[in-house]
Design an enzyme around this catalytic site. Structure first.
Site, PDB file in Angstrom:
ATOM      1  N   THR A  11       2.626 -21.704 -24.273  1.00  0.00           N
ATOM      2  CA  THR A  11       3.180 -21.817 -25.636  1.00  0.00           C
ATOM      3  C   THR A  11       3.817 -23.165 -25.883  1.00  0.00           C
ATOM      4  OG1 THR A  11       3.605 -19.458 -25.781  1.00  0.00           O
ATOM      5  CG2 THR A  11       4.940 -20.833 -27.183  1.00  0.00           C
ATOM      6  N   SER A  57      -2.262 -16.482 -19.499  1.00  0.00           N
ATOM      7  CA  SER A  57      -2.926 -15.191 -19.273  1.00  0.00           C
ATOM      8  C   SER A  57      -4.249 -15.405 -18.553  1.00  0.00           C
ATOM      9  CB  SER A  57      -3.186 -14.487 -20.604  1.00  0.00           C
ATOM     10  OG  SER A  57      -1.966 -14.264 -21.245  1.00  0.00           O
ATOM     11  N   ASP A  88       3.841 -16.089 -19.612  1.00  0.00           N
ATOM     12  CA  ASP A  88       3.297 -14.752 -19.324  1.00  0.00           C
ATOM     13  C   ASP A  88       3.089 -14.495 -17.829  1.00  0.00           C
ATOM     14  OD1 ASP A  88       3.335 -14.152 -21.970  1.00  0.00           O
ATOM     15  OD2 ASP A  88       1.186 -14.402 -22.311  1.00  0.00           O
ATOM     16  N   THR A 275       9.507  -0.380  -5.177  1.00  0.00           N
ATOM     17  CA  THR A 275      10.106   0.494  -6.191  1.00  0.00           C
ATOM     18  C   THR A 275       9.787   0.025  -7.620  1.00  0.00           C
ATOM     19  OG1 THR A 275      12.179   1.279  -7.154  1.00  0.00           O
ATOM     20  CG2 THR A 275      12.315  -0.758  -5.907  1.00  0.00           C
ATOM     21  N   GLN A 276       9.668   0.999  -8.523  1.00  0.00           N
ATOM     22  CA  GLN A 276       9.460   0.662  -9.932  1.00  0.00           C
ATOM     23  C   GLN A 276      10.750   0.137 -10.573  1.00  0.00           C
ATOM     24  OE1 GLN A 276       7.600   3.985 -12.012  1.00  0.00           O
ATOM     25  NE2 GLN A 276       6.109   4.228 -10.367  1.00  0.00           N
ATOM     26  N   CYS A 277      11.886   0.324  -9.901  1.00  0.00           N
ATOM     27  CA  CYS A 277      13.151  -0.202 -10.439  1.00  0.00           C
ATOM     28  C   CYS A 277      13.180  -1.718 -10.278  1.00  0.00           C
ATOM     29  CB  CYS A 277      14.343   0.360  -9.676  1.00  0.00           C
ATOM     30  SG  CYS A 277      14.485   2.134  -9.764  1.00  0.00           S
TER      31      CYS A 277
HETATM   32  N1  ASP Z   1       0.628 -16.654 -23.845  1.00  0.00           N
HETATM   33  C1  ASP Z   1       1.531 -17.731 -23.498  1.00  0.00           C
HETATM   34  C2  ASP Z   1       1.217 -18.172 -22.089  1.00  0.00           C
HETATM   35  O1  ASP Z   1       1.676 -17.559 -21.168  1.00  0.00           O
HETATM   36  C3  ASP Z   1       2.950 -17.289 -23.627  1.00  0.00           C
HETATM   37  C4  ASP Z   1       3.990 -18.339 -23.275  1.00  0.00           C
HETATM   38  O2  ASP Z   1       3.711 -19.445 -22.866  1.00  0.00           O
HETATM   39  O3  ASP Z   1       5.181 -18.038 -23.426  1.00  0.00           O
HETATM   40  O4  ASP Z   1       0.508 -19.114 -21.894  1.00  0.00           O
END
Ligand code: ASP
Length: 342
Positions: A11, A57, A88, A275-277
């Site tokens: 981002t 991503s 992400d 753990t999921q915690c």
């Molecule tokens: N989708 C973006 C990424 O991880 C989100 C971010 O940068 O905050 O590249």
């Protein structure tokens, strides 16, 4: 002081597409035009971009190896490194690099932002400029202040392999639930030296970037059925499983579950209890409902994050391909501060 800025995307570097309205990565020149301060301070900054820039991503182990190589190949020329990265999957990438860059004695600081750099209220500039300062910081003996792979975001510096992305909205996107912050940035940057991990003296940096992706996450939930568990555990080539359990490492009392896990362990699959915690540690045997897991051969992940555990498995399976017993042992021990086992 010289810092290398690796620019992978995220981002922080994005612009909005006028037709679709969606954010997508811009180019390095556009990014630079928004942050002229980068090249006006006392710290000399060079930039090295990923071609093409990516939304995080899309990050994969090949990208981690590329980032680790970019650090390794330029190691002698710079005092520290900053990696601009989407938020992400930043915790996965920071974890992976913490394992790949063995005996690191210079800072590698990941940062990003929740709003693109060109947006008026963006958190990009502050995150980036402070990350650069941290990457260049030295202590009174001339050693790097934080010779670790870290994440800096919204005034807090965390050990990267202890982080989790916790918020898709607020500037404080990350947390380190089981380990204290290594530094806080206010008017001054305050370092918490007692929590910082220092490398072994006189041992050179080693790059170990082989990975094996034959791993899976099996998250337990009330009502989970045997076909679901069997489908995951019978994945061809599977070598390791992150078993996400309840509380202190507990699972439902189902004979079929214990049997399926035991069969998988007997086939050579390493199953680690996580753990999921967010906060706290696995303690198998504390409750009757976790004892059978222990008996089935499931091992403890203690207080590690899922991000660190998955990347650690990929790294260990890649680097130690034929030694399951050693991998099992290393998964239960801290390699670079990613878990506490006592
Ligand atoms: N989708 C973006 C990424 O991880 C989100 C971010 O940068 O905050 O590249």
């Amino acid at each position: 002081m010289k810092v290398l800025l690796l620019f992978t995307g995220g981002t922080i570097s994005m612009v909005r597409d006028s037709k679709s309205g969606a954010l997508h990565p811009a180019d390095m020149a556009t990014f630079q035009s928004y942050v002229p301060e980068l090249f006006a301070g006392e710290i000399e900054v060079d930039m090295l971009p990923f071609e093409p820039l990516i939304d995080s991503s899309n990050v994969n182990p090949e990208n981690w190896s590329r980032m680790a190589h970019m650090v390794y190949d330029n190691y002698e020329k710079y005092d520290g490194f900053v990696i601009l990265h989407g938020t992400d999957t930043m915790s996965y990438s920071a974890s992976a690099l913490s394992f790949m860059l063995h005996n690191l004695d210079k800072p590698v600081v990941f940062t990003g932002s929740q709003l693109p750099v060109g947006v008026l209220r963006s958190d990009a500039k502050e995150n980036l400029l402070t990350a650069i300062e941290i990457a260049a910081a030295k202590d009174e003996n001339g050693r790097a202040m934080v010779p670790e792979v870290t994440i800096f975001m919204d005034d807090e510096l965390y050990r990267g392999n202890r982080t989790t992305k916790r918020n898709a909205e607020h500037f404080s996107a990350f947390n380190s639930y089981n380990y204290p912050a290594l530094a806080r940035a206010g008017v001054r940057i305050t370092y918490q030296k007692q929590f910082i991990h220092y490398p072994q003296p006189n041992v050179k940096l080693r790059l170990r970037d082989k990975t094996d992706c034959n791993v899976a996450v099996l998250k337990l939930f009330p009502g989970i059925t045997e076909p679901v568990v069997k489908a995951i555990l019978s994945t061809p080539g599977l070598r390791g499983v992150v078993l996400e359990t309840y509380g202190a490492g507990n699972a439902p009392s189902c004979d079929w579950l214990y049997q399926d896990l035991r069969d998988a362990v007997e086939r050579g699959i390493i199953i680690v209890n996580k753990t999921q915690c967010n906060t706290g540690s696995v303690s198998m045997g504390q409750y009757a409902v976790s004892l059978p897991l222990l008996r089935a051969g499931v091992v403890s992940g203690y207080d590690i994050t899922t991000e660190a555990l998955l990347t650690k498995m990929m790294y260990l399976f890649g680097e130690t391909p034929d030694d399951n017993e050693l991998v099992k042992e290393l998964l239960q021990s801290p390699l670079c501060g990613e878990l506490t086992n006592n």
